[in-house]
Scaffold this active site. Structure first.
Site, PDB file in Angstrom:
ATOM      1  N   CYS A 210       0.854  -1.182   0.000  1.00  0.00           N
ATOM      2  CA  CYS A 210       0.000   0.000   0.000  1.00  0.00           C
ATOM      3  C   CYS A 210       0.888   1.229   0.000  1.00  0.00           C
ATOM      4  CB  CYS A 210      -0.903  -0.002   1.226  1.00  0.00           C
ATOM      5  SG  CYS A 210      -1.783   1.542   1.430  1.00  0.00           S
TER       6      CYS A 210
ATOM      7  N   CYS B  64      -5.463   0.787   7.755  1.00  0.00           N
ATOM      8  CA  CYS B  64      -5.313  -0.670   7.699  1.00  0.00           C
ATOM      9  C   CYS B  64      -4.053  -1.052   8.461  1.00  0.00           C
ATOM     10  CB  CYS B  64      -5.173  -1.160   6.266  1.00  0.00           C
ATOM     11  SG  CYS B  64      -6.577  -0.764   5.254  1.00  0.00           S
TER      12      CYS B  64
ATOM     13  N   TYR C  46     -31.222  -2.466  17.773  1.00  0.00           N
ATOM     14  CA  TYR C  46     -30.209  -1.741  17.000  1.00  0.00           C
ATOM     15  C   TYR C  46     -30.283  -2.231  15.548  1.00  0.00           C
ATOM     16  CZ  TYR C  46     -28.345  -1.359  21.798  1.00  0.00           C
ATOM     17  OH  TYR C  46     -28.186  -1.188  23.160  1.00  0.00           O
TER      18      TYR C  46
ATOM     19  N   GLU D 250     -34.712   0.906  16.609  1.00  0.00           N
ATOM     20  CA  GLU D 250     -33.553   1.623  16.060  1.00  0.00           C
ATOM     21  C   GLU D 250     -33.715   3.113  16.350  1.00  0.00           C
ATOM     22  OE1 GLU D 250     -30.626   1.249  14.137  1.00  0.00           O
ATOM     23  OE2 GLU D 250     -30.669   3.436  14.057  1.00  0.00           O
TER      24      GLU D 250
ATOM     25  N   CYS E  64     -19.163  -5.425  16.815  1.00  0.00           N
ATOM     26  CA  CYS E  64     -17.962  -5.005  16.079  1.00  0.00           C
ATOM     27  C   CYS E  64     -16.957  -4.411  17.070  1.00  0.00           C
ATOM     28  CB  CYS E  64     -18.320  -4.006  14.989  1.00  0.00           C
ATOM     29  SG  CYS E  64     -19.178  -2.563  15.596  1.00  0.00           S
TER      30      CYS E  64
HETATM   31  N1  SAH Z   1     -28.240  -4.516  12.598  1.00  0.00           N
HETATM   32  C1  SAH Z   1     -28.014  -3.470  11.619  1.00  0.00           C
HETATM   33  C2  SAH Z   1     -27.387  -2.196  12.185  1.00  0.00           C
HETATM   34  C3  SAH Z   1     -26.198  -2.358  13.068  1.00  0.00           C
HETATM   35  S1  SAH Z   1     -25.274  -0.885  13.373  1.00  0.00           S
HETATM   36  C4  SAH Z   1     -27.210  -3.993  10.462  1.00  0.00           C
HETATM   37  O1  SAH Z   1     -26.639  -5.077  10.519  1.00  0.00           O
HETATM   38  O2  SAH Z   1     -27.150  -3.314   9.426  1.00  0.00           O
HETATM   39  C5  SAH Z   1     -25.880  -0.281  14.875  1.00  0.00           C
HETATM   40  C6  SAH Z   1     -27.175   0.485  14.748  1.00  0.00           C
HETATM   41  O3  SAH Z   1     -27.537   0.894  16.069  1.00  0.00           O
HETATM   42  C7  SAH Z   1     -27.113   1.752  13.907  1.00  0.00           C
HETATM   43  O4  SAH Z   1     -28.116   1.701  12.926  1.00  0.00           O
HETATM   44  C8  SAH Z   1     -27.395   2.878  14.925  1.00  0.00           C
HETATM   45  O5  SAH Z   1     -28.154   3.943  14.375  1.00  0.00           O
HETATM   46  C9  SAH Z   1     -28.181   2.149  15.994  1.00  0.00           C
HETATM   47  N2  SAH Z   1     -28.152   2.718  17.353  1.00  0.00           N
HETATM   48  C10 SAH Z   1     -27.145   3.363  17.977  1.00  0.00           C
HETATM   49  N3  SAH Z   1     -27.472   3.649  19.256  1.00  0.00           N
HETATM   50  C11 SAH Z   1     -28.729   3.170  19.456  1.00  0.00           C
HETATM   51  C12 SAH Z   1     -29.624   3.170  20.562  1.00  0.00           C
HETATM   52  N4  SAH Z   1     -29.274   3.697  21.732  1.00  0.00           N
HETATM   53  N5  SAH Z   1     -30.830   2.586  20.413  1.00  0.00           N
HETATM   54  C13 SAH Z   1     -31.198   2.027  19.234  1.00  0.00           C
HETATM   55  N6  SAH Z   1     -30.386   2.015  18.144  1.00  0.00           N
HETATM   56  C14 SAH Z   1     -29.180   2.580  18.237  1.00  0.00           C
END
Ligand code: SAH
Length: 377
Positions: free
Chosen positions: A3, A12, A238, A259, A334
């Protein structure tokens, strides 16, 4: 891998190593963080771990007569001008290179963080790998883009594959990339992608997993281990645009998604309707508060999927889950250190870790995704 910007960028951390070596390092890291909870399965890697990012975000700047587009050097606000990045989608990088070329000819000023002057702050390109649809988001300090229509024409002339262009206005002195206000200047304002046989609509501000190849493996792993028989009430906490819940819906009685981001919830509701999935409901709100309310109302759940941001979940959420008393909790994370913190709380509440599967969603970075399956003792 070779890279060109490795030392300067720092995004990275493992790009100087062979891919097999990076997987070995991630496995060791996962065992170190999660080994106390049980056996960690071997990390699932990628067959072709380059150019995997479907979302490319570059910050714009200006130095010595040159327009710069790239990343902040890790831990600083110096812009590293990116020629080629090895993990970002190639087509999206080409589009950003074209924008960089167009900026001076349209007399567009790049934004200066210190003075607050200038217009163009960031560009975000998202490409749906399965449909080929592409969204370009121009993050500006105002909607006043000089020669807007001609700019759209010029960009689309070089990249007819762009299906939508959105201006996002961010005039705050902030490290957040996106502001609240949006103006669609070309196309429908969203793109559609397909995962696990379901079509998803994705808006500019909605969260969407950045590595679609690995995301399918991740969702399959999470859903396969949830032990669904068709009778369960399932919570997708979430939930973003509803991906996990919608993929699980045909295997259970009903799904409740929760969400915080209202644009994502709107996408989730549209996604349910367009895929003719009728046993799902999505709500906007804080997951912890919502679960607490469900618990106070005496509601029950059989399975809880949870996929919080890197900062993890909260005690409020976990305490409420314990009252709802699902037989399984599937935690998609993550952020393995916040995961470890949260698992301890679950264990105190009578849950046992049954299965831990790391998945390499972010090849050549130090980050790793992991699915943890828990059941009630
Ligand atoms: N499961 C989904 C999103 C995961 S990312 C996927 O796989 O695509 C995490 C998500 O949590 C994001 O969309 C973010 O907006 C949401 N989030 C963050 N804090 C939160 C809270 N306190 N209550 C509900 N959702 C939340």
């Amino acid at each position: 891998m070779k890279c060109e910007i490795f030392i300067k960028c720092g995004g990275c951390q493992y790009i100087d190593k062979s891919y097999d070596k990076t997987l070995e390092l991630k496995q060791q890291e996962m065992v170190k963080l999660l080994g106390e909870f049980g056996k960690v399965q071997p990390v699932i890697g990628m067959d072709a771990p380059l150019y995997y990012r479907n979302k490319v975000h570059h910050v714009f700047g200006y130095r010595k007569g040159q327009v710069l587009a790239g990343f902040y050097r890790e831990g600083t606000h110096d812009i590293v001008d990116v020629g080629e990045c090895l993990i970002e989608d190639k087509k999206s990088q080409e589009i950003i290179a074209t924008i960089k070329k167009l900026v001076p000819s349209f007399k567009i000023k790049t934004y200066n963080e210190d003075t607050g002057y200038g217009l163009l702050r960031h560009v975000l390109v998202r490409r749906a790998f399965s449909t080929g649809e592409i969204m370009v988001v121009l993050v500006l300090s105002s909607t006043m883009l000089p020669g807007k229509n001609n700019f759209v024409k010029a960009l689309r002339k070089e990249h007819p594959e762009i299906t939508t262009i959105v201006i996002n206005v961010n005039n705050e002195k902030t490290t957040m990339v996106l502001g609240d206000r949006e103006q669609i200047i070309y196309g429908p304002g969203f793109i559609k992608d397909k995962l696990c046989g379901i079509t998803f609509r994705i808006s500019a501000k909605s969260f969407y997993q950045i590595n679609p190849v690995q995301t399918e493996k991740l969702y399959r792993c999470a859903i396969d281990h949830a032990g669904l028989t068709g009778h369960e009430t399932v919570i997708d906490a979430y939930c973003g645009i509803g991906t996990i819940g919608l993929a699980a819906a045909e295997k259970c009685h009903r799904v409740i998604g929760i969400e915080l981001n209202k644009d994502a919830v709107r996408d989730a509701i549209t996604n349910a309707r367009e895929n003719k999935i009728t046993n799902v409901q999505f709500y906007t709100g804080d997951a912890g508060k919502y679960m607490e309310q469900m618990a106070a109302n005496g509601q029950k759940a059989d399975v809880v999927f949870m996929d919080p941001p890197r900062s993890g979940s909260t005690k409020q959420f976990i305490d409420a889950v314990a009252v709802l008393s699902p037989k399984k909790v599937v935690y998609v994370s993550c952020g393995p250190d916040t995961l470890a913190r949260d698992l301890k709380l679950f264990i105190k509440k009578g849950y046992e870790v049954r299965y831990m599967q790391p998945i390499d969603m972010f090849p050549f970075t130090r980050h790793c995704e992991v699915v943890v399956v828990m059941s009630r003792k």
